[in-house]
Write a protein that holds these residues in place. Structure first.
Motif, PDB file in Angstrom:
ATOM      1  N   HIS A 181     -56.382  31.640   6.608  1.00 49.67           N
ATOM      2  CA  HIS A 181     -55.363  30.594   6.719  1.00 49.67           C
ATOM      3  C   HIS A 181     -54.338  31.022   7.754  1.00 49.67           C
ATOM      4  CE1 HIS A 181     -53.112  27.064   5.619  1.00 49.67           C
ATOM      5  NE2 HIS A 181     -53.902  26.825   4.583  1.00 49.67           N
ATOM      6  N   ARG A 236     -62.091  23.272   0.399  1.00 46.56           N
ATOM      7  CA  ARG A 236     -61.500  21.924   0.341  1.00 46.56           C
ATOM      8  C   ARG A 236     -60.157  21.956  -0.387  1.00 46.56           C
ATOM      9  NH1 ARG A 236     -64.970  17.661  -2.649  1.00 46.56           N
ATOM     10  NH2 ARG A 236     -66.054  17.378  -0.664  1.00 46.56           N
ATOM     11  N   GLY A 237     -59.159  21.344   0.233  1.00 45.19           N
ATOM     12  CA  GLY A 237     -57.840  21.230  -0.373  1.00 45.19           C
ATOM     13  C   GLY A 237     -56.952  22.433  -0.137  1.00 45.19           C
ATOM     14  N   ASN A 246     -57.647  24.992   2.963  1.00 45.73           N
ATOM     15  CA  ASN A 246     -57.508  25.306   4.392  1.00 45.73           C
ATOM     16  C   ASN A 246     -58.340  24.405   5.299  1.00 45.73           C
ATOM     17  OD1 ASN A 246     -60.105  26.234   3.917  1.00 45.73           O
ATOM     18  ND2 ASN A 246     -59.779  28.244   4.844  1.00 45.73           N
ATOM     19  N   ASP A 247     -58.807  23.259   4.757  1.00 43.70           N
ATOM     20  CA  ASP A 247     -59.661  22.371   5.543  1.00 43.70           C
ATOM     21  C   ASP A 247     -58.911  21.216   6.194  1.00 43.70           C
ATOM     22  OD1 ASP A 247     -59.105  21.114   3.115  1.00 43.70           O
ATOM     23  OD2 ASP A 247     -61.024  20.043   3.094  1.00 43.70           O
ATOM     24  N   ASP A 248     -57.584  21.206   6.083  1.00 42.82           N
ATOM     25  CA  ASP A 248     -56.792  20.118   6.656  1.00 42.82           C
ATOM     26  C   ASP A 248     -56.728  20.240   8.178  1.00 42.82           C
ATOM     27  OD1 ASP A 248     -53.873  21.552   7.225  1.00 42.82           O
ATOM     28  OD2 ASP A 248     -54.948  22.403   5.509  1.00 42.82           O
ATOM     29  N   ASP A 249     -56.447  19.122   8.832  1.00 40.39           N
ATOM     30  CA  ASP A 249     -56.428  19.079  10.295  1.00 40.39           C
ATOM     31  C   ASP A 249     -55.426  20.067  10.880  1.00 40.39           C
ATOM     32  OD1 ASP A 249     -58.367  17.149  10.274  1.00 40.39           O
ATOM     33  OD2 ASP A 249     -56.977  15.470  10.507  1.00 40.39           O
ATOM     34  N   LYS A 250     -54.289  20.222  10.235  1.00 40.99           N
ATOM     35  CA  LYS A 250     -53.245  21.097  10.753  1.00 40.99           C
ATOM     36  C   LYS A 250     -53.735  22.545  10.807  1.00 40.99           C
ATOM     37  CE  LYS A 250     -48.399  22.486   9.989  1.00 40.99           C
ATOM     38  NZ  LYS A 250     -48.631  23.927   9.802  1.00 40.99           N
ATOM     39  N   ASN A 251     -54.296  23.029   9.699  1.00 44.81           N
ATOM     40  CA  ASN A 251     -54.744  24.415   9.673  1.00 44.81           C
ATOM     41  C   ASN A 251     -55.940  24.629  10.586  1.00 44.81           C
ATOM     42  OD1 ASN A 251     -54.771  27.207   8.512  1.00 44.81           O
ATOM     43  ND2 ASN A 251     -56.786  26.530   7.835  1.00 44.81           N
ATOM     44  N   GLU A 297     -64.440  22.930  -4.983  1.00 46.96           N
ATOM     45  CA  GLU A 297     -63.796  22.970  -3.673  1.00 46.96           C
ATOM     46  C   GLU A 297     -64.758  23.054  -2.495  1.00 46.96           C
ATOM     47  OE1 GLU A 297     -60.754  23.827  -6.638  1.00 46.96           O
ATOM     48  OE2 GLU A 297     -62.748  24.670  -6.305  1.00 46.96           O
ATOM     49  N   GLU A 299     -68.386  16.791   6.037  1.00 48.43           N
ATOM     50  CA  GLU A 299     -67.077  17.402   6.323  1.00 48.43           C
ATOM     51  C   GLU A 299     -67.233  18.676   7.147  1.00 48.43           C
ATOM     52  OE1 GLU A 299     -64.501  15.928   2.409  1.00 48.43           O
ATOM     53  OE2 GLU A 299     -65.860  17.657   2.253  1.00 48.43           O
TER      54      GLU A 299
END
Length: 300
Positions: free
Chosen positions: A186, A225-226, A228-233, A275, A281
């Protein structure tokens, strides 16, 4: 020379570096990742792993225990950890293999003997030995010694590391390490502290320093999932890795294969087990990472 505390030696491994490998899992880790699939590797000390579903309550372990740390309750062997000295005698007599002592001491000579047993597989597959964990750099004196021995015997060496160690330890082993497997979990420091228990600053600094020294590096990014898979990270991770000289990037989708281990060592698993990102994805995340223009794949 001090002995090393080893959790496991896995033969014929194909996911811990190139070719067919012997993977040596050292005990002890400075991180406490919520999804760790080897929770028995985190504690440096020996641990007793109890497989509740295998226990028949026969009482052989209780009879063998000189500390009187084991009692039979409701046809189940219960251990009083305040009395247990982790001698492993109970596991030796368990007819159902419900008790397992995790951890064994090895001298460099003893470990080298185990490693050399599989030399023919290394030669035929361009494989070798991988030192993993836990965190192998926690036992740097032993790690340096065993790496030197491997190089003397012409065996390819890989060190699988969290990166959380003083860089002077990396400097001691760079000369004897053919490949580093390096995890980036992360980019947000607060999130890293929450889910891994430590700051990521040292980890990022060390990766940059290894890159500057032209070390051979495979970076591995677990995708949960939930977490470190977000667009920002994902975007920040890609941006950070643009300045790193890496030979390969592995995106590792979360799995829950180690989930059942937690109760066996009286620990709580903090995730739900749901997760894992979908294949779609993962493919979308893969496409984003392709801008790094390096060898990228999903999985080990």
């Amino acid at each position: 020379m001090n002995n090393a505390v080893v959790m496991n030696i896995q033969k014929y491994s194909i996911h811990d570096g190139p070719g067919i490998r012997t993977t040596v899992f050292f005990k002890g880790c400075p991180l406490d990742c919520w999804w760790c699939h080897n929770p028995e590797s985190q504690n440096f000390n020996f641990e007793l792993m109890f497989f509740k579903d295998k226990c028949s309550g026969c009482g052989l372990c209780a009879k063998k225990c000189k500390q009187e740390a084991i009692s039979i309750k409701d046809s189940l062997a219960i251990t009083d950890n305040s009395k247990c000295i982790l001698c492993g005698k109970c596991s030796e007599v368990c007819i159902n293999q419900a008790r397992k002592l995790v951890g064994k001491e090895f001298s460099s000579k003893e470990l080298m003997k185990e490693i050399k047993k599989d030399e023919i597989f290394y030669e035929e597959s361009d494989g070798g030995v991988t030192f993993s964990g836990g965190e192998p750099l926690l036992q740097i004196e032993f790690l340096e010694e065993i790496l030197k021995l491997c190089k003397e015997h012409g065996i390819h060496t890989t060190v699988d590391t969290s990166g959380y160690s003083d860089f002077s330890n990396f400097e001691r082993i760079i000369e004897y390490t053919d490949l580093f497997l390096y995890d980036i979990k992360h980019l947000d420091d607060n999130m890293h502290k929450k889910y891994m228990g430590v700051s990521n600053k040292l980890i990022k600094e060390n990766l940059k320093k290894l890159s500057d020294k032209n070390a051979n590096i495979f970076v591995r990014v677990p995708i949960i999932r939930g977490i470190n898979d977000d667009d920002k990270n994902i975007g920040e991770t890609i941006e950070f890795l643009k300045d790193i000289n890496i030979s390969k990037l592995n995106l590792l989708p979360y799995h829950k294969m180690g989930m059942e281990k937690y109760s066996r060592i009286s620990k709580k698993y903090k995730l739900t087990g749901e997760e894992k990102p979908s294949d779609d994805e993962m493919e979308k995340i893969l496409l984003k990472f392709k801008e790094l223009n390096t060898n990228i794949k999903i999985g080990g």
